[in-house]
Design a protein around this motif. Structure first.
Motif, PDB file in Angstrom:
ATOM      1  N   GLN A  39       0.996  -1.137   0.036  1.00 34.44           N
ATOM      2  CA  GLN A  39      -0.010   0.046  -0.154  1.00 34.44           C
ATOM      3  C   GLN A  39       0.785   1.251  -0.013  1.00 34.44           C
ATOM      4  O   GLN A  39       1.119   1.767  -1.010  1.00 34.44           O
ATOM      5  CB  GLN A  39      -0.819   0.028   1.222  1.00 34.44           C
ATOM      6  CG  GLN A  39      -1.792  -1.191   0.856  1.00 34.44           C
ATOM      7  CD  GLN A  39      -2.479  -1.601   2.302  1.00 34.44           C
ATOM      8  OE1 GLN A  39      -3.590  -0.930   2.754  1.00 34.44           O
ATOM      9  NE2 GLN A  39      -2.142  -2.860   2.781  1.00 34.44           N
ATOM     10  N   CYS A  40       1.556   1.682   1.145  1.00 31.80           N
ATOM     11  CA  CYS A  40       2.371   2.720   1.072  1.00 31.80           C
ATOM     12  C   CYS A  40       3.790   2.450   0.574  1.00 31.80           C
ATOM     13  O   CYS A  40       4.328   3.249   0.039  1.00 31.80           O
ATOM     14  CB  CYS A  40       2.528   3.258   2.452  1.00 31.80           C
ATOM     15  SG  CYS A  40       3.505   2.410   3.674  1.00 31.80           S
ATOM     16  N   GLY A  41       4.010   1.099   0.693  1.00 33.04           N
ATOM     17  CA  GLY A  41       5.283   0.558  -0.100  1.00 33.04           C
ATOM     18  C   GLY A  41       6.488   0.570   0.910  1.00 33.04           C
ATOM     19  O   GLY A  41       7.744   0.267   0.658  1.00 33.04           O
ATOM     20  N   TYR A  42       6.156   0.970   2.157  1.00 32.71           N
ATOM     21  CA  TYR A  42       7.479   1.157   3.079  1.00 32.71           C
ATOM     22  C   TYR A  42       8.035  -0.111   3.470  1.00 32.71           C
ATOM     23  O   TYR A  42       9.363   0.013   3.530  1.00 32.71           O
ATOM     24  CB  TYR A  42       7.017   2.133   4.110  1.00 32.71           C
ATOM     25  CG  TYR A  42       8.073   2.905   4.541  1.00 32.71           C
ATOM     26  CD1 TYR A  42       9.114   2.790   5.592  1.00 32.71           C
ATOM     27  CD2 TYR A  42       8.148   4.366   3.838  1.00 32.71           C
ATOM     28  CE1 TYR A  42       9.967   3.815   5.716  1.00 32.71           C
ATOM     29  CE2 TYR A  42       9.002   5.344   4.042  1.00 32.71           C
ATOM     30  CZ  TYR A  42      10.061   4.845   5.033  1.00 32.71           C
ATOM     31  OH  TYR A  42      11.055   5.760   5.326  1.00 32.71           O
ATOM     32  N   CYS A  43       7.214  -1.062   3.690  1.00 31.19           N
ATOM     33  CA  CYS A  43       8.061  -2.424   3.952  1.00 31.19           C
ATOM     34  C   CYS A  43       8.135  -3.137   2.807  1.00 31.19           C
ATOM     35  O   CYS A  43       8.732  -4.147   3.222  1.00 31.19           O
ATOM     36  CB  CYS A  43       6.736  -2.991   4.769  1.00 31.19           C
ATOM     37  SG  CYS A  43       5.319  -3.317   4.018  1.00 31.19           S
ATOM     38  N   THR A  44       7.721  -2.764   1.539  1.00 27.34           N
ATOM     39  CA  THR A  44       7.964  -3.725   0.524  1.00 27.34           C
ATOM     40  C   THR A  44       9.381  -4.501  -0.022  1.00 27.34           C
ATOM     41  O   THR A  44       9.526  -5.363   0.009  1.00 27.34           O
ATOM     42  CB  THR A  44       7.304  -2.991  -0.836  1.00 27.34           C
ATOM     43  OG1 THR A  44       6.203  -2.445  -0.370  1.00 27.34           O
ATOM     44  CG2 THR A  44       7.074  -3.848  -1.909  1.00 27.34           C
ATOM     45  N   ARG A  75       2.906  -1.550   8.417  1.00 23.94           N
ATOM     46  CA  ARG A  75       1.919  -0.747   9.099  1.00 23.94           C
ATOM     47  C   ARG A  75       0.553  -0.637   8.448  1.00 23.94           C
ATOM     48  O   ARG A  75      -0.380  -0.065   9.085  1.00 23.94           O
ATOM     49  CB  ARG A  75       2.460   0.597   9.252  1.00 23.94           C
ATOM     50  CG  ARG A  75       3.551   0.662  10.164  1.00 23.94           C
ATOM     51  CD  ARG A  75       4.344   1.934  10.344  1.00 23.94           C
ATOM     52  NE  ARG A  75       5.334   2.113   9.225  1.00 23.94           N
ATOM     53  CZ  ARG A  75       6.151   2.730   9.039  1.00 23.94           C
ATOM     54  NH1 ARG A  75       6.405   3.854   9.637  1.00 23.94           N
ATOM     55  NH2 ARG A  75       6.968   2.797   7.967  1.00 23.94           N
ATOM     56  N   CYS A  76       0.504  -1.060   6.986  1.00 24.26           N
ATOM     57  CA  CYS A  76      -0.755  -0.737   6.356  1.00 24.26           C
ATOM     58  C   CYS A  76      -1.324  -2.381   6.464  1.00 24.26           C
ATOM     59  O   CYS A  76      -2.288  -2.578   5.649  1.00 24.26           O
ATOM     60  CB  CYS A  76      -0.391  -0.507   5.133  1.00 24.26           C
ATOM     61  SG  CYS A  76       0.606   1.127   4.593  1.00 24.26           S
ATOM     62  N   THR A  77      -0.846  -3.145   7.146  1.00 26.05           N
ATOM     63  CA  THR A  77      -1.253  -4.642   7.331  1.00 26.05           C
ATOM     64  C   THR A  77      -1.670  -5.154   6.104  1.00 26.05           C
ATOM     65  O   THR A  77      -2.437  -6.170   5.801  1.00 26.05           O
ATOM     66  CB  THR A  77      -2.570  -4.505   8.050  1.00 26.05           C
ATOM     67  OG1 THR A  77      -3.681  -3.746   7.234  1.00 26.05           O
ATOM     68  CG2 THR A  77      -2.471  -3.635   9.435  1.00 26.05           C
TER      69      THR A  77
HETATM   70  S1  FES Z   1       2.417  -1.242   2.783  1.00 28.03           S
HETATM   71 FE1  FES Z   1       2.829   0.254   4.199  1.00 28.03          FE
HETATM   72  S2  FES Z   1       3.988  -0.236   5.759  1.00 28.03           S
HETATM   73 FE2  FES Z   1       3.476  -2.192   4.284  1.00 28.03          FE
END
Ligand code: FES
Ligand code: FES
Length: 174
Positions: free
Chosen positions: A104-109, A147-149
């Motif tokens: 989603q936000c891509g931070y963990c991708t 964090r976007c689960t």
């Molecule tokens: S997609 Fe947002 S933290 Fe995983």
């Protein structure tokens, strides 16, 4: 100061002088401009910053970069998210992440992608039975926080790639 020589995504870097307290995350992002490796918690808790380390014996594993000094990577071969696509072609795992809208936000991708790639390489060396697969994927991705689960979609994407090449990743018995 430490003099660093290392290989990143198949390309040699160094000798480069770095401060002893410079983190690997800052080295990649600030000194090399490789911003695909993210900085999340900064406390070795979320693994959004994880990169792949390649061992000389062909095995690989991920490690966080936020709390690890760049100096610790001297002489190592690593892979980052920038190394997955080849000649402009996304890897099977990258394609599956997109197909599943896994991020989603891509931070963990990048961290999930690196962990999934390490799992694929492990299964190519040591295939598992089909009925072990869900556990194996869950165990591999465990520890990566989103964090976007988006956990289920990441899991499904990794599973799809494995099942699409089952002869390679799974034992024949199941
Ligand atoms: S997609 Fe947002 S933290 Fe995983
Ligand atoms: S940013 Fe490194 S583990 Fe969270």
């Amino acid at each position: 100061m430490t003099t660093l020589n290392l290989t990143i995504n198949g390309r040699k870097h160094g000798p480069i002088e770095v401060r002893d307290d410079l983190s690997m995350n800052d080295f990649l992002r600030e000194m090399l401009g490789m911003t695909g490796t993210k900085f999340g918690c900064g406390a070795a808790q979320c693994l959004s910053c994880a990169v792949i380390i390649d061992n000389p014996d062909g095995t690989s594993y991920t490690t966080p970069t936020c709390v690890v000094p760049a100096a610790n990577f001297d002489g190592k071969a690593i892979r980052t998210v920038e190394g997955h696509a080849k000649d402009g072609e996304l890897s099977a795992l990258q394609r599956a992440f997109i197909d599943h809208f896994a991020f989603q936000c891509g931070y963990c991708t990048a961290g999930f992608l690196n962990e999934g790639q390490v799992l694929l390489e492990l299964l190519a060396r040591e295939p598992v039975a089909r009925d072990q697969l869900e556990t194996v994927i869950a165990d591999a991705l465990d520890g990566h926080l989103c964090r976007c689960t988006g956990y289920i979609k990441y899991h499904q994407a990794v599973r799809d790639v494995i099942l699409a090449d089952a002869n390679r990743y799974l034992t024949a018995s199941k």
